[in-house]
Scaffold this active site. Structure first.
Site, PDB file in Angstrom:
ATOM      1  N   LYS A 201      14.670 -17.868  51.166  1.00  0.00           N
ATOM      2  CA  LYS A 201      13.725 -17.875  50.045  1.00  0.00           C
ATOM      3  C   LYS A 201      14.115 -18.854  48.938  1.00  0.00           C
ATOM      4  O   LYS A 201      15.247 -19.313  48.859  1.00  0.00           O
ATOM      5  CB  LYS A 201      13.554 -16.453  49.489  1.00  0.00           C
ATOM      6  CG  LYS A 201      12.600 -15.637  50.360  1.00  0.00           C
ATOM      7  CD  LYS A 201      12.277 -14.276  49.819  1.00  0.00           C
ATOM      8  CE  LYS A 201      11.321 -13.571  50.781  1.00  0.00           C
ATOM      9  NZ  LYS A 201      11.095 -12.182  50.400  1.00  0.00           N
TER      10      LYS A 201
ATOM     11  N   ARG B 270      15.983  -8.381  56.534  1.00  0.00           N
ATOM     12  CA  ARG B 270      14.901  -9.114  57.202  1.00  0.00           C
ATOM     13  C   ARG B 270      15.240 -10.602  57.202  1.00  0.00           C
ATOM     14  O   ARG B 270      15.356 -11.195  56.133  1.00  0.00           O
ATOM     15  CB  ARG B 270      13.606  -8.847  56.431  1.00  0.00           C
ATOM     16  CG  ARG B 270      12.361  -9.473  57.007  1.00  0.00           C
ATOM     17  CD  ARG B 270      11.161  -9.135  56.127  1.00  0.00           C
ATOM     18  NE  ARG B 270       9.946  -9.778  56.603  1.00  0.00           N
ATOM     19  CZ  ARG B 270       9.595 -11.012  56.298  1.00  0.00           C
ATOM     20  NH1 ARG B 270      10.356 -11.734  55.508  1.00  0.00           N
ATOM     21  NH2 ARG B 270       8.477 -11.523  56.778  1.00  0.00           N
TER      22      ARG B 270
HETATM   23  C1  7PM Z   1       8.098 -16.403  49.563  1.00  0.00           C
HETATM   24  C2  7PM Z   1       7.916 -15.071  49.502  1.00  0.00           C
HETATM   25  C3  7PM Z   1       8.240 -17.053  50.765  1.00  0.00           C
HETATM   26  C4  7PM Z   1       7.901 -14.363  50.652  1.00  0.00           C
HETATM   27  C5  7PM Z   1       8.224 -16.345  51.912  1.00  0.00           C
HETATM   28  C6  7PM Z   1       8.040 -14.969  51.869  1.00  0.00           C
HETATM   29  C7  7PM Z   1       9.238  -9.967  52.618  1.00  0.00           C
HETATM   30  C8  7PM Z   1       8.317  -9.357  53.457  1.00  0.00           C
HETATM   31  C9  7PM Z   1       7.868 -11.470  53.316  1.00  0.00           C
HETATM   32  C10 7PM Z   1      10.248  -9.162  51.987  1.00  0.00           C
HETATM   33  C11 7PM Z   1       9.276  -7.287  53.117  1.00  0.00           C
HETATM   34  C12 7PM Z   1       9.047 -14.611  54.126  1.00  0.00           C
HETATM   35  C13 7PM Z   1       8.097 -14.203  53.094  1.00  0.00           C
HETATM   36  N1  7PM Z   1       8.971 -11.279  52.562  1.00  0.00           N
HETATM   37  N2  7PM Z   1       8.321  -8.031  53.717  1.00  0.00           N
HETATM   38  N3  7PM Z   1       7.464 -10.308  53.884  1.00  0.00           N
HETATM   39  N4  7PM Z   1      10.214  -7.819  52.281  1.00  0.00           N
HETATM   40  N5  7PM Z   1       9.314  -5.961  53.347  1.00  0.00           N
HETATM   41  O1  7PM Z   1      10.200 -14.920  53.768  1.00  0.00           O
HETATM   42  O2  7PM Z   1      11.091  -9.613  51.205  1.00  0.00           O
HETATM   43  O3  7PM Z   1       8.681 -14.626  55.301  1.00  0.00           O
HETATM   44  S1  7PM Z   1       7.039 -12.955  53.534  1.00  0.00           S
END
Ligand code: 7PM
Length: 278
Positions: free
Chosen positions: A219, A253
């Site tokens: 991230k 994750r």
């Molecule tokens: C910015 C924000 C870029 C989020 C990419 C993402 C999470 C999730 C995602 C999390 C849970 C990514 C995402 N992030 N579900 N879904 N927790 N529970 O890195 O932090 O794929 S999307």
């Protein structure tokens, strides 16, 4: 098996591997390519020792486009069926749409991963009528605008209050606490400083009495520190995973499964000795 049971039986946090079903620039987005690529990703993750996978049919990246339920269904349902046919791995579905939740619960997925913490109308009822586990994540605003001007009185207290409130709402609807996993939502309506405050005090979320999930893989909070593109943030992600593991995370994750498991095995070996010498 229940994710909760897997957590209880494991002496390190579970590793949840991210499998994206969103068409990207590396493929033509065709149905076969998408499925084939998802199956390949799952196979590689299983070889690396992944504990569960998180399947997403709609990108929730800041500024990402909305995907109609019909399109999300076309992406997610065949992927679940194909993964079930070829592999034995717990599946989490990253969705906030109640109609998708209903369909995938009928297919027997182990967990719903909801970045909107069951706030969409009807989502609470769908979960209440099942015994599927669910991850409730905190987000300020929505994926399109959340990074424009994130603001908190106190990010820890505000996120704690939000998750505690969602927990109460779920319990009042008959969704037992034992099937709820909580997540402060790194990167979802938070500045870099907010994200590091949450990381520093991740263990405070333990007080809510649920299992905790941490998602910070690749991230921008990591990019802000190492100044590298997402694919080059593996080492930074491992550092984040280790910090979360030491602060009570039950599920991490990640994109980089093999590397994360190595990092967590080191934490596990250290904690084992620490416990032995208590
Ligand atoms: C910015 C924000 C870029 C989020 C990419 C993402 C999470 C999730 C995602 C999390 C849970 C990514 C995402 N992030 N579900 N879904 N927790 N529970 O890195 O932090 O794929 S999307």
């Amino acid at each position: 098996m229940k994710i909760k049971t897997l957590i209880e039986q494991s002496s390190r946090p579970l590793v949840m591997g991210i499998v994206n079903l969103t068409p990207d620039s590396f493929s033509d987005g065709g149905q076969f390519n998408q499925l084939d690529s998802a199956l390949n990703q799952v196979e590689k993750m299983l070889e690396a020792g992944v504990d569960m996978i998180d399947l997403g049919g709609e990108s929730t990246r800041p500024g990402a486009e909305y995907v109609e339920a019909e399109e999300e269904r076309r992406r997610v349902i065949p992927a679940i069926k194909a993964i079930r046919k070829h592999f034995d791995v717990p599946i989490s579905i990253d969705t906030y749409k109640p109609e998708i939740m209903q369909d995938v619960i009928e297919l027997g997925v182990e967990m719903i991963n909801d970045i909107r913490a069951l706030e969409m109308p009807g989502a609470l009822d769908v979960l209440a009528q099942s015994d599927t586990e669910v991850c409730l994540m905190h987000m300020q605003g929505n994926p399109v605008t959340m990074q424009l001007a994130p603001k908190y009185d106190n990010v820890i207290e505000n996120v704690l209050d939000y998750l505690n409130n969602r927990l109460q709402v779920c319990e009042s609807k008959g969704i037992d606490k034992s099937r709820i996993i909580l997540d402060p939502g790194f990167g979802f309506g938070k500045t870099v400083e907010h994200n590091y405050q949450l990381l520093a005090e991740f263990n405070r979320f333990k007080a809510l009495g649920c299992s905790l999930l941490a998602g910070l893989s690749r991230k921008s909070m990591l990019g802000a520190v190492v100044d590298k593109a997402p694919a080059e943030r593996v080492a930074a992600s491992l550092s984040g995973a280790v910090i979360c593991a030491l602060n009570g995370a039950d599920i991490i994750r990640v994109h980089d499964v093999a590397q994360t498991i190595d990092a967590l095995k080191v934490v596990e070996a250290m904690l084992k000795e620490k416990k032995n010498n208590e």
